[in-house]
Design a protein around this motif. Structure first.
Motif, PDB file in Angstrom:
ATOM      1  N   UNK A   1       1.022  -1.149   0.118  1.00 21.61           N
ATOM      2  CA  UNK A   1       0.285   0.080  -0.099  1.00 21.61           C
ATOM      3  C   UNK A   1       0.965   1.421   0.000  1.00 21.61           C
ATOM      4  N   UNK A   2       0.848   2.127  -1.060  1.00 24.75           N
ATOM      5  CA  UNK A   2       1.560   3.221  -1.205  1.00 24.75           C
ATOM      6  C   UNK A   2       0.657   4.515  -1.523  1.00 24.75           C
ATOM      7  N   UNK A   3       0.054   5.212  -0.176  1.00 23.97           N
ATOM      8  CA  UNK A   3      -0.771   6.011  -0.497  1.00 23.97           C
ATOM      9  C   UNK A   3      -0.239   7.363  -1.202  1.00 23.97           C
ATOM     10  N   UNK A   4      -0.871   7.924  -1.799  1.00 23.07           N
ATOM     11  CA  UNK A   4      -0.437   9.401  -2.522  1.00 23.07           C
ATOM     12  C   UNK A   4      -1.471  10.443  -1.780  1.00 23.07           C
ATOM     13  N   UNK A   5      -0.779  11.442  -0.963  1.00 20.84           N
ATOM     14  CA  UNK A   5      -1.787  12.340  -0.465  1.00 20.84           C
ATOM     15  C   UNK A   5      -1.023  13.712  -0.135  1.00 20.84           C
ATOM     16  N   UNK A   6      -1.747  14.847   0.167  1.00 19.10           N
ATOM     17  CA  UNK A   6      -1.351  16.104  -0.019  1.00 19.10           C
ATOM     18  C   UNK A   6      -1.963  16.876   1.101  1.00 19.10           C
ATOM     19  N   UNK A   7      -1.380  17.930   1.925  1.00 21.17           N
ATOM     20  CA  UNK A   7      -2.051  18.589   2.798  1.00 21.17           C
ATOM     21  C   UNK A   7      -1.509  20.034   2.983  1.00 21.17           C
ATOM     22  N   UNK A   8      -1.898  20.691   3.906  1.00 19.29           N
ATOM     23  CA  UNK A   8      -1.346  22.046   4.073  1.00 19.29           C
ATOM     24  C   UNK A   8      -0.722  22.127   5.238  1.00 19.29           C
ATOM     25  N   UNK A   9       0.748  22.502   5.270  1.00 19.90           N
ATOM     26  CA  UNK A   9       1.493  22.570   6.327  1.00 19.90           C
ATOM     27  C   UNK A   9       1.824  24.067   6.640  1.00 19.90           C
ATOM     28  N   UNK A  10       2.230  24.157   7.986  1.00 19.69           N
ATOM     29  CA  UNK A  10       2.572  25.562   8.578  1.00 19.69           C
ATOM     30  C   UNK A  10       3.804  25.318   9.380  1.00 19.69           C
ATOM     31  N   UNK A  11       4.622  26.457   9.496  1.00 14.14           N
ATOM     32  CA  UNK A  11       5.490  26.322  10.659  1.00 14.14           C
ATOM     33  C   UNK A  11       5.161  25.922  11.932  1.00 14.14           C
ATOM     34  N   UNK A  12       6.160  25.130  12.578  1.00 14.31           N
ATOM     35  CA  UNK A  12       5.886  24.625  13.862  1.00 14.31           C
ATOM     36  C   UNK A  12       5.469  25.641  14.927  1.00 14.31           C
ATOM     37  N   UNK A  13       5.840  26.874  14.938  1.00 14.05           N
ATOM     38  CA  UNK A  13       5.645  27.796  15.799  1.00 14.05           C
ATOM     39  C   UNK A  13       4.263  28.803  15.552  1.00 14.05           C
ATOM     40  N   UNK A  14       3.456  28.280  14.859  1.00 18.28           N
ATOM     41  CA  UNK A  14       2.435  29.091  13.970  1.00 18.28           C
ATOM     42  C   UNK A  14       1.560  29.079  15.471  1.00 18.28           C
ATOM     43  N   UNK A  15       1.031  30.333  15.522  1.00 19.76           N
ATOM     44  CA  UNK A  15      -0.169  30.436  16.865  1.00 19.76           C
ATOM     45  C   UNK A  15      -1.049  29.256  16.729  1.00 19.76           C
ATOM     46  N   UNK A  16      -1.638  28.752  17.578  1.00 15.77           N
ATOM     47  CA  UNK A  16      -2.814  27.996  17.741  1.00 15.77           C
ATOM     48  C   UNK A  16      -4.033  28.555  17.011  1.00 15.77           C
ATOM     49  N   UNK A  17      -4.298  29.845  17.411  1.00  8.15           N
ATOM     50  CA  UNK A  17      -5.490  30.541  16.817  1.00  8.15           C
ATOM     51  C   UNK A  17      -5.360  30.667  15.350  1.00  8.15           C
ATOM     52  N   UNK A  18      -4.189  30.899  14.709  1.00  7.62           N
ATOM     53  CA  UNK A  18      -3.947  30.865  13.304  1.00  7.62           C
ATOM     54  C   UNK A  18      -4.272  29.458  12.713  1.00  7.62           C
ATOM     55  N   UNK A  19      -3.647  28.355  13.294  1.00 10.69           N
ATOM     56  CA  UNK A  19      -3.830  27.045  12.902  1.00 10.69           C
ATOM     57  C   UNK A  19      -5.238  26.643  12.923  1.00 10.69           C
ATOM     58  N   UNK A  20      -5.925  26.985  14.071  1.00 16.76           N
ATOM     59  CA  UNK A  20      -7.414  26.714  13.915  1.00 16.76           C
ATOM     60  C   UNK A  20      -8.173  27.256  13.079  1.00 16.76           C
ATOM     61  N   UNK A  21      -7.968  28.778  12.412  1.00 13.32           N
ATOM     62  CA  UNK A  21      -8.521  29.330  11.163  1.00 13.32           C
ATOM     63  C   UNK A  21      -8.203  28.706   9.959  1.00 13.32           C
ATOM     64  N   UNK A  22      -6.958  28.355   9.850  1.00 16.70           N
ATOM     65  CA  UNK A  22      -6.553  27.584   8.859  1.00 16.70           C
ATOM     66  C   UNK A  22      -7.126  26.275   8.593  1.00 16.70           C
ATOM     67  N   UNK A  23      -7.478  25.285   9.686  1.00 14.28           N
ATOM     68  CA  UNK A  23      -7.701  24.332   9.865  1.00 14.28           C
ATOM     69  C   UNK A  23      -9.532  24.395   9.173  1.00 14.28           C
ATOM     70  N   UNK A  24      -9.995  25.146  10.040  1.00 16.25           N
ATOM     71  CA  UNK A  24     -11.688  25.446   9.522  1.00 16.25           C
ATOM     72  C   UNK A  24     -11.865  25.999   8.251  1.00 16.25           C
ATOM     73  N   UNK A  25     -10.945  26.616   7.708  1.00 11.43           N
ATOM     74  CA  UNK A  25     -10.963  27.132   6.265  1.00 11.43           C
ATOM     75  C   UNK A  25     -10.916  26.097   5.250  1.00 11.43           C
ATOM     76  N   UNK A  26      -9.733  25.262   5.511  1.00  8.25           N
ATOM     77  CA  UNK A  26      -9.455  24.165   4.736  1.00  8.25           C
ATOM     78  C   UNK A  26     -10.704  23.038   4.665  1.00  8.25           C
ATOM     79  N   UNK A  27     -11.223  22.853   5.853  1.00 15.92           N
ATOM     80  CA  UNK A  27     -12.519  21.931   5.929  1.00 15.92           C
ATOM     81  C   UNK A  27     -13.514  22.477   4.965  1.00 15.92           C
ATOM     82  N   UNK A  28     -13.793  23.729   4.949  1.00 12.54           N
ATOM     83  CA  UNK A  28     -15.046  24.291   4.578  1.00 12.54           C
ATOM     84  C   UNK A  28     -14.562  23.999   3.024  1.00 12.54           C
ATOM     85  N   UNK A  29     -13.085  24.572   2.577  1.00  8.95           N
ATOM     86  CA  UNK A  29     -12.910  24.419   1.102  1.00  8.95           C
ATOM     87  C   UNK A  29     -13.069  23.030   0.531  1.00  8.95           C
TER      88      UNK A  29
END
Length: 154
Positions: A81-109
């Protein structure tokens, strides 16, 4: 790397030819210069539907929705099994509030009718995963690829 895993599982030796993407490989497949190739299912959809290429198996853990009659490698007797996938990545020190907004926007999109329609037309299988699940998937994939890399001595 998936083809290297096929070699190990099937105990065969294949001649690997490096390509810079699916396009050049497709030219050689269609031109009869290759016996087989490993490409994204979405890259060969038109050729498979036209009958110019035959899709033998898919690397995923389940059949591709656009090719329901095509078995997985595992179903074909090759436990790979060799899955092909992609995703949105952010720098490790990105504030949680920004990550939460990005995640919500990605899910909606990803769940929006426009994106769902585009993905279906492009032959893409879309599975939204929240950050924690996607992180687990990345770590699991990295461990599997590391084992292949180590086995190959790379």
């Amino acid at each position: 790397m998936g083809t290297a895993d096929i070699e190990a599982a099937a105990k065969v030796q294949l001649n690997h030819v490096a390509y810079k993407g699916d396009g050049p490989m497709m030219q050689d497949l269609l031109g009869g210069r290759l016996g087989f190739g490993a490409v994204l299912a979405s890259s060969v959809r038109a050729q498979v539907q036209a009958g110019t290429l035959r899709l033998l198996a898919v690397y995923s853990d389940q059949r591709h929705p656009h090719f329901p009659a095509v078995p997985t490698l595992t179903e074909s007797g090759v436990p790979v099994v060799q899955l092909s996938f992609g995703g949105l990545l952010a720098p490790a020190k990105t504030p949680t509030a920004v990550l939460d907004k990005l995640q919500a926007a990605c899910e909606r999109a990803v769940k929006s009718p426009g994106y769902v329609d585009w993905a279906a037309k492009a032959g893409q299988v879309v599975e939204y995963q929240p950050a924690e699940a996607f992180g687990r998937k990345l770590r699991e994939d990295s461990r599997a690829k590391a084992a292949t890399i180590q086995r190959l001595g790379l």
